[in-house]
Scaffold this motif. Structure first.
Motif, PDB file in Angstrom:
ATOM      1  N   ASP A  25       0.813  -1.218   0.000  1.00  0.00           N
ATOM      2  CA  ASP A  25       0.000   0.000   0.000  1.00  0.00           C
ATOM      3  C   ASP A  25       0.849   1.272   0.000  1.00  0.00           C
ATOM      4  OD1 ASP A  25      -2.230  -1.610   0.070  1.00  0.00           O
ATOM      5  OD2 ASP A  25      -2.403  -1.532   2.255  1.00  0.00           O
ATOM      6  N   GLY A  26       1.929   1.261  -0.757  1.00  0.00           N
ATOM      7  CA  GLY A  26       2.778   2.433  -0.874  1.00  0.00           C
ATOM      8  C   GLY A  26       3.771   2.612   0.256  1.00  0.00           C
ATOM      9  N   LYS A  27       3.730   1.727   1.263  1.00  0.00           N
ATOM     10  CA  LYS A  27       4.676   1.796   2.379  1.00  0.00           C
ATOM     11  C   LYS A  27       5.759   0.743   2.180  1.00  0.00           C
ATOM     12  CE  LYS A  27       1.038   3.138   5.642  1.00  0.00           C
ATOM     13  NZ  LYS A  27       0.312   2.727   6.880  1.00  0.00           N
ATOM     14  N   ARG A  28       6.998   1.137   2.380  1.00  0.00           N
ATOM     15  CA  ARG A  28       8.121   0.229   2.208  1.00  0.00           C
ATOM     16  C   ARG A  28       8.792  -0.019   3.558  1.00  0.00           C
ATOM     17  NH1 ARG A  28      10.726  -1.634  -2.138  1.00  0.00           N
ATOM     18  NH2 ARG A  28      12.926  -2.178  -2.019  1.00  0.00           N
ATOM     19  N   LYS A  29       9.042  -1.302   3.850  1.00  0.00           N
ATOM     20  CA  LYS A  29       9.698  -1.655   5.098  1.00  0.00           C
ATOM     21  C   LYS A  29      10.827  -2.634   4.810  1.00  0.00           C
ATOM     22  CE  LYS A  29       7.850  -1.925   9.047  1.00  0.00           C
ATOM     23  NZ  LYS A  29       7.114  -2.281  10.295  1.00  0.00           N
ATOM     24  N   THR A  30      11.878  -2.567   5.640  1.00  0.00           N
ATOM     25  CA  THR A  30      13.025  -3.462   5.504  1.00  0.00           C
ATOM     26  C   THR A  30      13.149  -4.305   6.766  1.00  0.00           C
ATOM     27  OG1 THR A  30      14.182  -1.871   4.090  1.00  0.00           O
ATOM     28  CG2 THR A  30      15.506  -3.598   5.118  1.00  0.00           C
ATOM     29  N   TRP A  51       4.266  -9.134   8.170  1.00  0.00           N
ATOM     30  CA  TRP A  51       3.843  -7.752   7.995  1.00  0.00           C
ATOM     31  C   TRP A  51       2.913  -7.607   6.788  1.00  0.00           C
ATOM     32  CZ3 TRP A  51       5.363  -3.999   4.138  1.00  0.00           C
ATOM     33  CH2 TRP A  51       4.866  -2.714   4.403  1.00  0.00           C
ATOM     34  N   LEU A  52       3.240  -8.290   5.681  1.00  0.00           N
ATOM     35  CA  LEU A  52       2.419  -8.196   4.482  1.00  0.00           C
ATOM     36  C   LEU A  52       1.005  -8.709   4.716  1.00  0.00           C
ATOM     37  CD1 LEU A  52       4.984  -9.370   1.776  1.00  0.00           C
ATOM     38  CD2 LEU A  52       3.970  -7.088   1.953  1.00  0.00           C
ATOM     39  N   LEU A  53       0.888  -9.770   5.510  1.00  0.00           N
ATOM     40  CA  LEU A  53      -0.417 -10.384   5.745  1.00  0.00           C
ATOM     41  C   LEU A  53      -1.193  -9.741   6.886  1.00  0.00           C
ATOM     42  CD1 LEU A  53       0.364 -14.179   5.274  1.00  0.00           C
ATOM     43  CD2 LEU A  53      -0.738 -12.622   3.672  1.00  0.00           C
ATOM     44  N   SER A  54      -0.522  -8.929   7.682  1.00  0.00           N
ATOM     45  CA  SER A  54      -1.214  -8.309   8.808  1.00  0.00           C
ATOM     46  C   SER A  54      -2.200  -7.270   8.287  1.00  0.00           C
ATOM     47  CB  SER A  54      -0.219  -7.634   9.756  1.00  0.00           C
ATOM     48  OG  SER A  54       0.483  -6.597   9.076  1.00  0.00           O
ATOM     49  N   PRO A  55      -3.453  -7.338   8.722  1.00  0.00           N
ATOM     50  CA  PRO A  55      -4.446  -6.384   8.220  1.00  0.00           C
ATOM     51  C   PRO A  55      -4.187  -4.975   8.740  1.00  0.00           C
ATOM     52  CG  PRO A  55      -5.377  -7.724   9.979  1.00  0.00           C
ATOM     53  CD  PRO A  55      -4.022  -8.293   9.694  1.00  0.00           C
ATOM     54  N   ASP A  56      -4.166  -4.032   7.817  1.00  0.00           N
ATOM     55  CA  ASP A  56      -4.032  -2.636   8.223  1.00  0.00           C
ATOM     56  C   ASP A  56      -5.368  -2.141   8.769  1.00  0.00           C
ATOM     57  OD1 ASP A  56      -1.434  -2.522   7.438  1.00  0.00           O
ATOM     58  OD2 ASP A  56      -1.879  -1.713   5.447  1.00  0.00           O
ATOM     59  N   LYS A  57      -5.307  -1.230   9.648  1.00  0.00           N
ATOM     60  CA  LYS A  57      -6.521  -0.615  10.152  1.00  0.00           C
ATOM     61  C   LYS A  57      -7.206   0.140   9.009  1.00  0.00           C
ATOM     62  CE  LYS A  57      -6.310  -1.509  14.642  1.00  0.00           C
ATOM     63  NZ  LYS A  57      -7.399  -2.162  15.397  1.00  0.00           N
ATOM     64  N   VAL A  58      -8.450  -0.199   8.773  1.00  0.00           N
ATOM     65  CA  VAL A  58      -9.194   0.506   7.742  1.00  0.00           C
ATOM     66  C   VAL A  58      -9.737   1.797   8.345  1.00  0.00           C
ATOM     67  CG1 VAL A  58     -11.148   0.387   6.170  1.00  0.00           C
ATOM     68  CG2 VAL A  58      -9.842  -1.678   6.694  1.00  0.00           C
ATOM     69  N   PRO A  59      -9.450   2.946   7.724  1.00  0.00           N
ATOM     70  CA  PRO A  59      -9.968   4.210   8.271  1.00  0.00           C
ATOM     71  C   PRO A  59     -11.496   4.208   8.243  1.00  0.00           C
ATOM     72  CG  PRO A  59      -9.018   4.535   6.076  1.00  0.00           C
ATOM     73  CD  PRO A  59      -8.683   3.144   6.488  1.00  0.00           C
ATOM     74  N   LEU A  60     -12.101   4.269   9.399  1.00  0.00           N
ATOM     75  CA  LEU A  60     -13.544   4.175   9.500  1.00  0.00           C
ATOM     76  C   LEU A  60     -14.154   5.445  10.044  1.00  0.00           C
ATOM     77  CD1 LEU A  60     -13.901   0.612  11.071  1.00  0.00           C
ATOM     78  CD2 LEU A  60     -14.168   1.237   8.682  1.00  0.00           C
ATOM     79  N   ASP A  61     -15.340   5.739   9.557  1.00  0.00           N
ATOM     80  CA  ASP A  61     -16.177   6.761  10.166  1.00  0.00           C
ATOM     81  C   ASP A  61     -17.620   6.330   9.951  1.00  0.00           C
ATOM     82  OD1 ASP A  61     -17.053   7.552   7.578  1.00  0.00           O
ATOM     83  OD2 ASP A  61     -15.339   8.902   7.389  1.00  0.00           O
ATOM     84  N   GLU A  62     -18.552   7.132  10.328  1.00  0.00           N
ATOM     85  CA  GLU A  62     -19.956   6.749  10.242  1.00  0.00           C
ATOM     86  C   GLU A  62     -20.425   6.536   8.807  1.00  0.00           C
ATOM     87  OE1 GLU A  62     -22.691   5.975  12.181  1.00  0.00           O
ATOM     88  OE2 GLU A  62     -21.064   5.555  13.577  1.00  0.00           O
ATOM     89  N   LYS A  72     -10.896  -3.311   0.384  1.00  0.00           N
ATOM     90  CA  LYS A  72      -9.672  -3.524   1.156  1.00  0.00           C
ATOM     91  C   LYS A  72      -9.470  -5.012   1.439  1.00  0.00           C
ATOM     92  CE  LYS A  72      -6.087  -2.255   3.522  1.00  0.00           C
ATOM     93  NZ  LYS A  72      -4.896  -1.715   2.843  1.00  0.00           N
ATOM     94  N   TYR A  73     -10.551  -5.701   1.743  1.00  0.00           N
ATOM     95  CA  TYR A  73     -10.490  -7.153   1.974  1.00  0.00           C
ATOM     96  C   TYR A  73      -9.978  -7.882   0.728  1.00  0.00           C
ATOM     97  CZ  TYR A  73     -12.522 -11.850   1.701  1.00  0.00           C
ATOM     98  OH  TYR A  73     -12.728 -13.194   1.485  1.00  0.00           O
ATOM     99  N   LEU A  74     -10.447  -7.470  -0.450  1.00  0.00           N
ATOM    100  CA  LEU A  74      -9.996  -8.113  -1.693  1.00  0.00           C
ATOM    101  C   LEU A  74      -8.508  -7.865  -1.932  1.00  0.00           C
ATOM    102  CD1 LEU A  74     -13.044  -7.295  -4.010  1.00  0.00           C
ATOM    103  CD2 LEU A  74     -12.418  -9.528  -3.074  1.00  0.00           C
ATOM    104  N   GLU A  75      -8.036  -6.687  -1.579  1.00  0.00           N
ATOM    105  CA  GLU A  75      -6.603  -6.402  -1.707  1.00  0.00           C
ATOM    106  C   GLU A  75      -5.794  -7.332  -0.811  1.00  0.00           C
ATOM    107  OE1 GLU A  75      -5.824  -2.325  -0.876  1.00  0.00           O
ATOM    108  OE2 GLU A  75      -7.214  -1.572  -2.412  1.00  0.00           O
ATOM    109  N   GLU A  76      -6.269  -7.519   0.422  1.00  0.00           N
ATOM    110  CA  GLU A  76      -5.581  -8.424   1.351  1.00  0.00           C
ATOM    111  C   GLU A  76      -5.636  -9.861   0.836  1.00  0.00           C
ATOM    112  OE1 GLU A  76      -3.991  -7.603   4.101  1.00  0.00           O
ATOM    113  OE2 GLU A  76      -4.593  -5.527   4.410  1.00  0.00           O
ATOM    114  N   LYS A  77      -6.742 -10.218   0.230  1.00  0.00           N
ATOM    115  CA  LYS A  77      -6.916 -11.588  -0.285  1.00  0.00           C
ATOM    116  C   LYS A  77      -5.892 -11.896  -1.362  1.00  0.00           C
ATOM    117  CE  LYS A  77      -9.434 -15.350  -0.008  1.00  0.00           C
ATOM    118  NZ  LYS A  77      -9.483 -16.129   1.238  1.00  0.00           N
ATOM    119  N   GLU A  78      -5.539 -10.899  -2.150  1.00  0.00           N
ATOM    120  CA  GLU A  78      -4.581 -11.106  -3.228  1.00  0.00           C
ATOM    121  C   GLU A  78      -3.167 -11.346  -2.709  1.00  0.00           C
ATOM    122  OE1 GLU A  78      -5.058  -7.865  -5.946  1.00  0.00           O
ATOM    123  OE2 GLU A  78      -6.571  -8.967  -7.109  1.00  0.00           O
TER     124      GLU A  78
END
Length: 367
Positions: A25-30, A51-62, A72-78
């Motif tokens: 998701d545009g973030k790079r880690k070593t 780290w790749l498989l850990s779900p990121d917090k989805v920004p939520l509001d009402e 976002k779930y489909l992105e994680e599924k891939e």
């Protein structure tokens, strides 16, 4: 190939430490590991995969909708599998129209029931398709729980309608199988030509390959006594490891497979390239269209390319031991978990080539 194996190959030694850099998701880690040897290499890859498989917090509001979170779930599924084509299609056609615009905070089990019952009453989906749809919803609920978004949703009480029809599996009748092996022309640009895919149609009938496995077959997979199935190309043109772990298998050579492969050699472009695809750079959609035109031109009752696989099964289901047929087709069978003695099973498998030839000969005897 598992995700771990994929990333182990990307780990390298840097200043006496194992190192790997990955991006999500545009973030790079070593990640690093100072443990020597293969153990350290694996340890480094495991950190990256975790780290790749850990779900990121989805920004939520009402106002956050089911569609936002589902994407976002489909992105994680891939990250888990490349075979998300059908999952995405089921979401697009059956889930999104019903619940996509609902706010995730207001989604209820009743809303998910509506997905199933609408697919049944308005779209006429079969029992198997409805189960796949419920499975998608169940996995989405698990994702919501794992992501700390919602933990009160499940499909536990969502029933498949009892009257849902079982999907009918069609197969070519013997007369049409014989036509496939005697006819060889089709219509192209309003003129009659030899069908350059005729050997693909015939090969699928005598092997029961899935269409994607047929598309992915390379010349290097053709061995003297067997054919290796090691990949598939899905409907979107992506190369995968196949439908499941059992899809990677060896299929015994018979006189019919040898004859078809020999006939196909005239279409081979580079005899020195083992990665050239046996039946050309054909996609599943184009293959299906060409098969339909061939059927119409030669008076064959149309079945789908996948039903050519059912044709193979229908020919042999009465004559070949169930578990052997399952292995030939890349299916799960009970012998894998029931501890059946291997020597007896090996004897059944050794008899497979002669049985494959015998009953195909019986179909083709009038050709």
């Amino acid at each position: 190939m598992t995700l771990l194996k994929k990333y182990i190959g990307r780990v390298y030694m840097y200043k006496n430490r194992w190192k790997i850099s990955v991006q999500k998701d545009g973030k790079r880690k070593t990640f690093y590991s100072s443990t020597p040897g293969n153990k350290g290499q694996k340890e480094c890859a495991e950190k990256a995969v975790t780290w790749l498989l850990s779900p990121d917090k989805v920004p939520l509001d009402e106002r956050t909708t089911v569609d936002t979170v589902y994407q976002k779930y489909l992105e994680e599924k891939e990250l888990e599998t490349t075979d998300t084509y059908n999952i995405r299609n089921r979401y697009k056609n059956h889930i999104k129209p019903i619940i996509g615009s609902i706010r995730i905070s207001r989604l209820t089990r009743q809303d998910m029931k509506r997905v199933i019952y609408t697919a049944y009453t308005e779209r006429g989906l079969s029992k198997k398709s409805l189960k796949n749809l419920r499975g998608d919803l169940s996995n989405f609920c698990s994702y919501l729980d794992d992501s700390d978004i919602r933990n009160d949703l499940s499909t536990r009480n969502i029933k498949i309608p009892q009257n849902a029809e079982k999907g009918t599996k069609r197969a070519l009748p013997a007369k049409d199988i014989r036509k496939v092996f005697t006819c060889h022309t089709t219509i192209y640009c309003n003129e009659e030509h030899e069908d350059w895919l005729i050997n693909a149609y015939r090969f699928q009938i005598v092997t029961g390959f899935r269409p994607g496995e047929l598309m992915g077959l390379e010349w290097g997979d053709i061995k003297e006594n067997h054919i290796e199935i090691r990949r598939a190309i899905n409907a979107k043109g992506k190369t995968t490891r196949g439908k499941n772990e059992l899809a990677r298998r060896d299929f015994p050579q018979t006189k019919h497979t040898r004859k078809i492969i020999e006939d196909q050699k005239k279409y081979r472009r580079n005899p020195h390239n083992p990665h050239e695809r046996v039946f050309g750079d054909q996609g599943q959609i184009s293959y299906r269209d060409r098969w339909g035109i061939f059927c119409k031109h030669n008076g064959i009752d149309y079945v789908t390319p996948y039903e050519l696989r059912h044709t193979f099964a229908s020919i042999y289901k009465e004559f070949i031991v169930g578990w052997v047929l399952d292995e030939l087709m890349g299916h799960f069978h009970e012998g894998m978990t029931l501890g059946v003695y291997a020597h007896r099973m090996e004897g059944d498998m050794k008899a497979a080539p002669s049985l494959l030839e015998k009953y195909m000969d019986a179909i083709l005897e009038d050709c």
